[in-house]
Design a protein around this motif. Structure first.
Motif, PDB file in Angstrom:
ATOM      1  N   LEU A 239      28.719  52.694  35.957  1.00 30.41           N
ATOM      2  CA  LEU A 239      28.359  51.959  34.753  1.00 30.41           C
ATOM      3  C   LEU A 239      29.615  51.576  33.969  1.00 30.41           C
ATOM      4  CD1 LEU A 239      26.361  50.854  32.699  1.00 30.41           C
ATOM      5  CD2 LEU A 239      26.154  53.158  31.741  1.00 30.41           C
ATOM      6  N   LEU A 240      30.597  52.487  33.918  1.00 25.48           N
ATOM      7  CA  LEU A 240      31.830  52.212  33.199  1.00 25.48           C
ATOM      8  C   LEU A 240      32.559  51.021  33.823  1.00 25.48           C
ATOM      9  CD1 LEU A 240      33.719  53.073  30.928  1.00 25.48           C
ATOM     10  CD2 LEU A 240      34.827  54.648  32.540  1.00 25.48           C
ATOM     11  N   ALA A 241      32.600  50.976  35.152  1.00 23.52           N
ATOM     12  CA  ALA A 241      33.265  49.868  35.842  1.00 23.52           C
ATOM     13  C   ALA A 241      32.506  48.564  35.623  1.00 23.52           C
ATOM     14  CB  ALA A 241      33.372  50.169  37.332  1.00 23.52           C
ATOM     15  N   ARG A 242      31.173  48.641  35.577  1.00 22.25           N
ATOM     16  CA  ARG A 242      30.382  47.427  35.321  1.00 22.25           C
ATOM     17  C   ARG A 242      30.652  46.915  33.915  1.00 22.25           C
ATOM     18  NH1 ARG A 242      29.264  43.302  34.752  1.00 22.25           N
ATOM     19  NH2 ARG A 242      27.322  42.133  34.988  1.00 22.25           N
ATOM     20  N   MET A 243      30.809  47.818  32.957  1.00 18.77           N
ATOM     21  CA  MET A 243      31.132  47.415  31.599  1.00 18.77           C
ATOM     22  C   MET A 243      32.519  46.779  31.534  1.00 18.77           C
ATOM     23  SD  MET A 243      29.617  50.749  29.590  1.00 18.77           S
ATOM     24  CE  MET A 243      30.309  50.262  28.014  1.00 18.77           C
ATOM     25  N   ALA A 244      33.444  47.341  32.327  1.00 23.25           N
ATOM     26  CA  ALA A 244      34.799  46.778  32.372  1.00 23.25           C
ATOM     27  C   ALA A 244      34.766  45.355  32.917  1.00 23.25           C
ATOM     28  CB  ALA A 244      35.706  47.656  33.234  1.00 23.25           C
ATOM     29  N   GLN A 245      33.943  45.116  33.934  1.00 21.83           N
ATOM     30  CA  GLN A 245      33.802  43.761  34.476  1.00 21.83           C
ATOM     31  C   GLN A 245      33.338  42.801  33.387  1.00 21.83           C
ATOM     32  OE1 GLN A 245      31.086  44.394  37.833  1.00 21.83           O
ATOM     33  NE2 GLN A 245      32.777  44.033  39.248  1.00 21.83           N
ATOM     34  N   ALA A 246      32.360  43.209  32.612  1.00 21.63           N
ATOM     35  CA  ALA A 246      31.834  42.350  31.550  1.00 21.63           C
ATOM     36  C   ALA A 246      32.905  42.042  30.504  1.00 21.63           C
ATOM     37  CB  ALA A 246      30.630  43.014  30.891  1.00 21.63           C
ATOM     38  N   ILE A 247      33.715  43.046  30.183  1.00 20.52           N
ATOM     39  CA  ILE A 247      34.780  42.851  29.190  1.00 20.52           C
ATOM     40  C   ILE A 247      35.829  41.873  29.704  1.00 20.52           C
ATOM     41  CG2 ILE A 247      36.694  43.994  28.002  1.00 20.52           C
ATOM     42  CD1 ILE A 247      34.891  46.491  27.831  1.00 20.52           C
ATOM     43  N   TYR A 248      36.247  42.036  30.950  1.00 19.59           N
ATOM     44  CA  TYR A 248      37.246  41.117  31.522  1.00 19.59           C
ATOM     45  C   TYR A 248      36.726  39.682  31.545  1.00 19.59           C
ATOM     46  CZ  TYR A 248      40.252  44.949  33.069  1.00 19.59           C
ATOM     47  OH  TYR A 248      41.097  46.028  33.109  1.00 19.59           O
ATOM     48  N   MET A 249      35.452  39.530  31.872  1.00 18.22           N
ATOM     49  CA  MET A 249      34.875  38.183  31.900  1.00 18.22           C
ATOM     50  C   MET A 249      34.874  37.571  30.500  1.00 18.22           C
ATOM     51  SD  MET A 249      34.111  37.254  34.999  1.00 18.22           S
ATOM     52  CE  MET A 249      32.903  35.947  34.775  1.00 18.22           C
ATOM     53  N   MET A 250      34.561  38.374  29.488  1.00 20.27           N
ATOM     54  CA  MET A 250      34.553  37.869  28.113  1.00 20.27           C
ATOM     55  C   MET A 250      35.956  37.510  27.634  1.00 20.27           C
ATOM     56  SD  MET A 250      31.670  40.071  26.023  1.00 20.27           S
ATOM     57  CE  MET A 250      32.380  41.661  26.416  1.00 20.27           C
ATOM     58  N   LEU A 251      36.961  38.193  28.150  1.00 14.19           N
ATOM     59  CA  LEU A 251      38.345  37.949  27.737  1.00 14.19           C
ATOM     60  C   LEU A 251      38.975  36.741  28.433  1.00 14.19           C
ATOM     61  CD1 LEU A 251      39.732  41.611  27.521  1.00 14.19           C
ATOM     62  CD2 LEU A 251      39.124  40.074  25.629  1.00 14.19           C
ATOM     63  N   GLY A 252      38.225  36.104  29.345  1.00 13.90           N
ATOM     64  CA  GLY A 252      38.727  34.886  29.977  1.00 13.90           C
ATOM     65  C   GLY A 252      39.173  35.024  31.411  1.00 13.90           C
ATOM     66  N   TRP A 253      38.746  36.082  32.085  1.00 14.95           N
ATOM     67  CA  TRP A 253      39.134  36.287  33.492  1.00 14.95           C
ATOM     68  C   TRP A 253      38.854  35.035  34.323  1.00 14.95           C
ATOM     69  CZ3 TRP A 253      41.378  40.049  36.595  1.00 14.95           C
ATOM     70  CH2 TRP A 253      41.144  39.939  37.971  1.00 14.95           C
ATOM     71  N   ARG A 254      37.678  34.478  34.192  1.00 16.34           N
ATOM     72  CA  ARG A 254      37.294  33.317  35.006  1.00 16.34           C
ATOM     73  C   ARG A 254      38.183  32.110  34.701  1.00 16.34           C
ATOM     74  NH1 ARG A 254      31.152  31.006  35.969  1.00 16.34           N
ATOM     75  NH2 ARG A 254      31.742  29.410  37.499  1.00 16.34           N
ATOM     76  N   TYR A 255      38.514  31.919  33.443  1.00 16.75           N
ATOM     77  CA  TYR A 255      39.308  30.753  33.045  1.00 16.75           C
ATOM     78  C   TYR A 255      40.716  30.821  33.627  1.00 16.75           C
ATOM     79  CZ  TYR A 255      41.308  27.116  30.057  1.00 16.75           C
ATOM     80  OH  TYR A 255      41.934  25.975  29.605  1.00 16.75           O
ATOM     81  N   PHE A 256      41.328  31.992  33.591  1.00 21.31           N
ATOM     82  CA  PHE A 256      42.723  32.118  34.003  1.00 21.31           C
ATOM     83  C   PHE A 256      42.894  32.462  35.487  1.00 21.31           C
ATOM     84  CE2 PHE A 256      42.851  33.154  29.409  1.00 21.31           C
ATOM     85  CZ  PHE A 256      43.703  32.155  29.000  1.00 21.31           C
ATOM     86  N   ILE A 257      41.870  33.007  36.126  1.00 20.54           N
ATOM     87  CA  ILE A 257      41.990  33.443  37.524  1.00 20.54           C
ATOM     88  C   ILE A 257      41.194  32.511  38.434  1.00 20.54           C
ATOM     89  CG2 ILE A 257      41.902  35.436  39.094  1.00 20.54           C
ATOM     90  CD1 ILE A 257      43.615  36.085  36.827  1.00 20.54           C
ATOM     91  N   GLY A 258      41.430  31.230  38.323  1.00 24.22           N
ATOM     92  CA  GLY A 258      40.874  30.264  39.280  1.00 24.22           C
ATOM     93  C   GLY A 258      39.376  30.263  39.417  1.00 24.22           C
TER      94      GLY A 258
END
Length: 306
Positions: A239-258
């Motif tokens: 669950l902690l790792a799933r929450m981390a995924q959500a946080i990275y996505m909100m911080l712009g992971w998709r925008y900056f990582i292709g």
């Protein structure tokens, strides 16, 4: 490190922070490209030409990242008696060599990037390789890698993504005639399709996986090593790792990582891609690193022969 058992607590916590290092590296390249554009007098480029800025920044990031990753195993070599390079690989990188070395026939390499996995495609059973890479900024590195590996005549670079609407015209443009039978009777084109860390970023993943399935010949194999949404509801998930995924996505992971998406249920999409024909002949997928923000599936899916 075993992919079945989680590492000690401290290593798990550090693993959750690993994507932040990649993201920081990607953002630094993005900012540099923006600054360079402004210095050239393109003052509004970061606002009006975001697609170009993102493509150029991601190409620079991926080249730098791939170069650093490729140099890492060499630094561990101590003598001529050491184990083969792939035996020293750790993490998700260790999942790739055993899989790609089984490729054969006419191969489609989706999103090859700079060609960092090309050294695994020397099998004499491979007759031709088509690398579909939409990021044109990576083509020079990819072409140089093909030449260096002695695959210059066998490896064909396509300036397109994985969608059939782009892929089929690009294949026709090679003049190889590889799509003739597919155009005539709808038969498949490829004996092997490689998907290594790429389905996370393709547009319309469900449709794309169905189209890739249709491009496989009967008995053809789809070889995948992909990071996926954390299976936090299962015993191996976190669950902690799933929450981390959500946080990275909100911080712009998709925008900056292709356009990479951490939270895609790629396994489900792959399994359902063959539903139109009653399913795959065989599905052998293994889950690894379920404790991390970048859990993986790896294995093969084989199309029915009839």
């Amino acid at each position: 490190m075993s992919t079945d058992a989680p590492p000690p607590f401290r290593e798990r916590m550090l693993g959750l922070l690993e994507p932040s290092q990649l993201m920081a590296m990607a953002i630094s390249h993005y900012l540099r490209v923006c600054v360079e554009s402004v210095k050239r007098g393109e003052l509004l480029a970061p606002i009006t030409q975001t697609a170009r800025i993102r493509d150029e920044a991601f190409a620079r990031f991926w080249i730098a990242f791939s170069t650093a990753r490729a140099a890492q195993p060499a630094a561990n070599e101590t003598s001529a008696d050491t184990e083969p390079e792939e035996a020293k690989l750790v993490g998700s990188a260790a999942l790739i060599p055993p899989l790609l070395k089984t490729a054969s026939g006419i191969v489609l390499d989706i999103g090859p990037g700079t060609g960092s996995q090309m050294h695994l495609l020397h099998s004499p059973a491979i007759t031709a390789i088509y690398g579909a890479e939409p990021c044109v900024g990576l083509h020079a590195e990819l072409r140089a890698k093909a030449q260096a590996e002695g695959l210059g005549d066998k490896y064909h670079i396509l300036s397109c993504g994985a969608a059939s609407s782009e892929l089929i015209p690009a294949l026709e443009g090679t003049g190889s005639g590889v799509v003739d039978a597919h155009r005539t009777n709808g038969s498949g084109i490829f004996d092997t399709i490689l998907c290594v860390r790429v389905l996370c970023s393709v547009p319309q993943m469900e449709q794309t996986t169905r189209e890739l399935y249709a491009l496989l010949k009967p008995g053809g194999r789809l070889l995948v090593t992909e990071h996926v949404v954390n299976p936090w509801r299962t015993a191996k998930g976190s669950l902690l790792a799933r929450m981390a995924q959500a946080i990275y996505m909100m911080l712009g992971w998709r925008y900056f990582i292709g356009d990479c998406c951490m939270n895609r249920d790629t396994e489900r999409a792959l399994r359902q891609a063959a539903d139109q024909d009653g399913g795959w002949e065989s599905v052998q997928l293994e889950r690894s690193f379920g404790w991390s923000a970048l859990p993986y599936i790896s294995g093969e899916l084989i199309k029915k022969t009839q």
